[in-house]
Enzyme design. Structure first.
Site, PDB file in Angstrom:
ATOM      1  N   ARG A 112      77.762  41.097  33.087  1.00 49.95           N
ATOM      2  CA  ARG A 112      79.119  41.146  33.370  1.00 49.95           C
ATOM      3  C   ARG A 112      80.084  42.643  33.352  1.00 49.95           C
ATOM      4  O   ARG A 112      81.414  42.857  32.990  1.00 49.95           O
ATOM      5  CB  ARG A 112      79.942  40.160  32.051  1.00 49.95           C
ATOM      6  CG  ARG A 112      79.544  38.459  32.519  1.00 49.95           C
ATOM      7  CD  ARG A 112      80.697  38.282  33.605  1.00 49.95           C
ATOM      8  NE  ARG A 112      80.380  36.597  32.980  1.00 49.95           N
ATOM      9  CZ  ARG A 112      79.893  36.020  33.355  1.00 49.95           C
ATOM     10  NH1 ARG A 112      78.203  35.889  34.617  1.00 49.95           N
ATOM     11  NH2 ARG A 112      80.198  35.052  33.621  1.00 49.95           N
TER      12      ARG A 112
ATOM     13  N   SER B  34      85.594  31.618  31.672  1.00 47.23           N
ATOM     14  CA  SER B  34      84.870  32.779  30.069  1.00 47.23           C
ATOM     15  C   SER B  34      85.580  33.791  29.304  1.00 47.23           C
ATOM     16  O   SER B  34      86.122  34.571  29.950  1.00 47.23           O
ATOM     17  CB  SER B  34      83.818  33.006  29.939  1.00 47.23           C
ATOM     18  OG  SER B  34      82.613  32.039  30.616  1.00 47.23           O
TER      19      SER B  34
ATOM     20  N   GLU C   3      86.164  39.287  28.036  1.00 42.75           N
ATOM     21  CA  GLU C   3      85.520  40.009  29.301  1.00 42.75           C
ATOM     22  C   GLU C   3      86.436  39.296  30.010  1.00 42.75           C
ATOM     23  O   GLU C   3      86.472  40.430  30.847  1.00 42.75           O
ATOM     24  CB  GLU C   3      84.638  37.968  29.414  1.00 42.75           C
ATOM     25  CG  GLU C   3      83.189  38.075  30.479  1.00 42.75           C
ATOM     26  CD  GLU C   3      84.270  38.455  32.017  1.00 42.75           C
ATOM     27  OE1 GLU C   3      83.738  38.084  33.311  1.00 42.75           O
ATOM     28  OE2 GLU C   3      85.373  37.131  32.170  1.00 42.75           O
TER      29      GLU C   3
HETATM   30  N1  EPU Z   1      77.782  26.009  24.186  1.00 38.55           N
HETATM   31  C1  EPU Z   1      78.400  25.703  23.173  1.00 38.55           C
HETATM   32  N2  EPU Z   1      79.332  25.101  22.872  1.00 38.55           N
HETATM   33  C2  EPU Z   1      80.224  24.954  23.626  1.00 38.55           C
HETATM   34  C3  EPU Z   1      80.000  24.616  25.193  1.00 38.55           C
HETATM   35  C4  EPU Z   1      78.367  25.440  25.195  1.00 38.55           C
HETATM   36  O1  EPU Z   1      77.719  25.366  22.075  1.00 38.55           O
HETATM   37  O2  EPU Z   1      81.704  24.436  23.901  1.00 38.55           O
HETATM   38  C5  EPU Z   1      76.049  26.450  23.849  1.00 38.55           C
HETATM   39  C6  EPU Z   1      75.798  24.668  25.023  1.00 38.55           C
HETATM   40  O3  EPU Z   1      74.050  24.502  23.948  1.00 38.55           O
HETATM   41  C7  EPU Z   1      75.338  25.420  26.013  1.00 38.55           C
HETATM   42  C8  EPU Z   1      75.094  26.470  25.433  1.00 38.55           C
HETATM   43  O4  EPU Z   1      75.956  27.182  24.714  1.00 38.55           O
HETATM   44  O5  EPU Z   1      73.436  24.686  26.244  1.00 38.55           O
HETATM   45  C9  EPU Z   1      75.797  27.816  26.520  1.00 38.55           C
HETATM   46  O6  EPU Z   1      76.778  26.338  27.822  1.00 38.55           O
HETATM   47  P1  EPU Z   1      77.107  27.249  29.381  1.00 38.55           P
HETATM   48  O7  EPU Z   1      75.668  26.450  29.437  1.00 38.55           O
HETATM   49  O8  EPU Z   1      78.366  26.498  29.167  1.00 38.55           O
HETATM   50  O9  EPU Z   1      76.797  28.498  29.211  1.00 38.55           O
HETATM   51  P2  EPU Z   1      77.844  29.818  28.777  1.00 38.55           P
HETATM   52  O10 EPU Z   1      76.780  31.120  28.036  1.00 38.55           O
HETATM   53  O11 EPU Z   1      78.737  29.442  27.894  1.00 38.55           O
HETATM   54  C10 EPU Z   1      77.607  31.625  30.787  1.00 38.55           C
HETATM   55  C11 EPU Z   1      79.186  32.114  31.662  1.00 38.55           C
HETATM   56  C12 EPU Z   1      79.782  30.912  32.729  1.00 38.55           C
HETATM   57  C13 EPU Z   1      79.036  30.846  33.539  1.00 38.55           C
HETATM   58  C14 EPU Z   1      77.897  29.732  32.578  1.00 38.55           C
HETATM   59  C15 EPU Z   1      76.479  29.032  32.677  1.00 38.55           C
HETATM   60  C16 EPU Z   1      79.299  33.787  30.092  1.00 38.55           C
HETATM   61  C17 EPU Z   1      80.992  35.295  29.542  1.00 38.55           C
HETATM   62  N3  EPU Z   1      79.992  33.001  30.341  1.00 38.55           N
HETATM   63  O12 EPU Z   1      78.878  30.320  29.691  1.00 38.55           O
HETATM   64  O13 EPU Z   1      80.529  31.451  32.906  1.00 38.55           O
HETATM   65  O14 EPU Z   1      79.185  29.575  34.147  1.00 38.55           O
HETATM   66  O15 EPU Z   1      76.933  30.853  31.350  1.00 38.55           O
HETATM   67  O16 EPU Z   1      75.396  30.128  33.730  1.00 38.55           O
HETATM   68  O17 EPU Z   1      78.263  34.455  30.339  1.00 38.55           O
HETATM   69  C18 EPU Z   1      83.392  32.165  34.188  1.00 38.55           C
HETATM   70  O18 EPU Z   1      83.172  33.500  33.450  1.00 38.55           O
HETATM   71  O19 EPU Z   1      84.225  32.248  33.648  1.00 38.55           O
HETATM   72  C19 EPU Z   1      81.742  31.147  33.459  1.00 38.55           C
HETATM   73  C20 EPU Z   1      82.194  29.593  33.566  1.00 38.55           C
END
Ligand code: EPU
Length: 332
Positions: free
Chosen positions: A159, A232, A327
């Site tokens: 990022r 995010s 972010e």
């Molecule tokens: N999770 C929770 N609670 C929640 C949501 C998720 O505990 O409310 C846990 C779950 O276990 C899940 C894990 O977190 O398996 C990861 O969640 P997710 O796949 O939604 O990914 P993220 O790490 O929260 C990042 C990016 C997103 C991107 C997703 C998918 C960042 C800051 N965000 O989110 O990017 O879509 O991975 O790869 O790195 C964005 O930047 O706007 C964005 C949406």
């Protein structure tokens, strides 16, 4: 004066003093003049990662609107495509998949414009745009020069790029991507693997992958047209392995991803554990389906956004001794 409410997906009602469109390279002179005369300047793409913190922006907005894409070279197994910064990202990704080109399909359905993609090095489902960028064409509004920043000089990280916090005089007006003609599905990310298994999907094409990612995103991320948001709101924090083991002793369920020498924690999980998920704080809240996304229930002000952001940071720090970093771009 121009109201920016429809130009930022978070939906903040903000009046800009000056609003200038960049439609093509013929506008370089016009924007250089704005740059030299304006005390404050902000380059706006799709406005999907920007939160205005005040009801007025006392400066000039440059809205990137140039369009067009060209295949500039083609090999047996790859193509290089030059894309104007004002192109819609999701439409561009879908188009590449329709052509049978691969490399961006896991980045489908991300709101925003092509020119913004290198700035925060967008990433999702095991891919990041830095892996596919050959170079970025910039126009320096201070010196009026045009030049190319090669991938190695973009300072890409999670990022992050050279444009995230500095080099604001460089207007990104084109991005060149290198895509494959052969397809190797990237199914590393758990959510994708599960979806493919549960739906017994075989013979995956880039376009199929684009559809899968679109469906997964739509199932948990709020549609900005319905509920204002900037994706995010925080980054996933990276901590040392030692600190991780300490936290894990107390919270064995903690969600984390192994890095080379560090641990990346799921900020969404940390925020959820602090009780913020789905809770409403006046006109803002952390989304009920993805706790990392701050949403605008209508009429949110910059003050509401900052208050909640600070509260979330404070509680996460208190409970886990981990600092969250915002972010989204916050604009005063
Ligand atoms: N999770 C929770 N609670 C929640 C949501 C998720 O505990 O409310 C846990 C779950 O276990 C899940 C894990 O977190 O398996 C990861 O969640 P997710 O796949 O939604 O990914 P993220 O790490 O929260 C990042 C990016 C997103 C991107 C997703 C998918 C960042 C800051 N965000 O989110 O990017 O879509 O991975 O790869 O790195 C964005 O930047 O706007 C964005 C949406």
């Amino acid at each position: 004066m121009k109201n920016l409410k429809s130009f930022n997906t978070f939906g903040i009602d903000c009046q800009a003093r000056e609003f200038v469109e960049f439609n093509s390279e013929n506008d370089f002179e016009k924007i250089d003049k704005v740059y030299s005369e304006s005390s404050k300047l902000y380059v706006l793409g799709g406005g999907s990662n920007t939160v205005f913190l005040s009801d007025s922006f006392e400066g000039s907005i440059i809205k990137v609107e140039n369009t067009g894409k060209t295949i500039i070279s083609e090999e047996v197994d790859s193509v290089a495509i030059e894309v104007s910064a004002g192109e819609n990202w999701a439409d561009f990704v879908r188009w590449t998949c329709q052509q049978g080109y691969s490399g961006l399909e896991n980045l489908a359905a991300i709101p925003g414009q092509v020119g913004a993609s290198p700035v925060q090095n967008i990433g999702a489902y095991g891919m990041q745009v830095a892996d596919r960028i050959l170079w970025v064409e910039v126009h320096n509004m201070k010196t009026s020069d045009n030049y190319r920043i090669m991938n190695n000089d973009c300072e890409f990280a999670y990022r992050y790029s050279r444009w995230k916090t500095s080099h604001k005089e460089e207007l990104i007006y084109k991005v060149v991507f290198l895509l494959d003609k052969q397809f190797q599905a990237n199914l590393d990310y758990a959510a994708i693997k599960t979806y493919v298994e549960q739906n017994s999907i075989r013979d995956i094409t880039p376009l199929k992958m684009c559809d899968i990612v679109t469906e997964i995103r739509n199932s948990k991320l709020p549609d900005p047209k319905v509920l204002g948001n900037a994706g995010s709101f925080f980054k996933n924090p990276e901590i040392s392995e030692e600190q991780f083991l300490e936290i894990e002793k107390q919270y064995p369920q903690i969600v984390s991803f192994s890095q080379e020498n560090t641990r990346k924690l799921s900020a969404a999980w940390l925020i959820e554990q602090c009780g913020f998920k789905g809770e409403k704080y006046d006109s803002v809240g952390m989304h009920a389906k993805q706790a990392l996304v701050m949403v605008n229930y209508g009429g949110a002000t910059g003050k509401d956004v900052l208050n909640l952001a600070n509260l979330v940071k404070e509680k996460v720090k208190e409970k886990f001794d981990v600092s969250l970093e915002i972010e989204a771009h916050l604009v005063q």
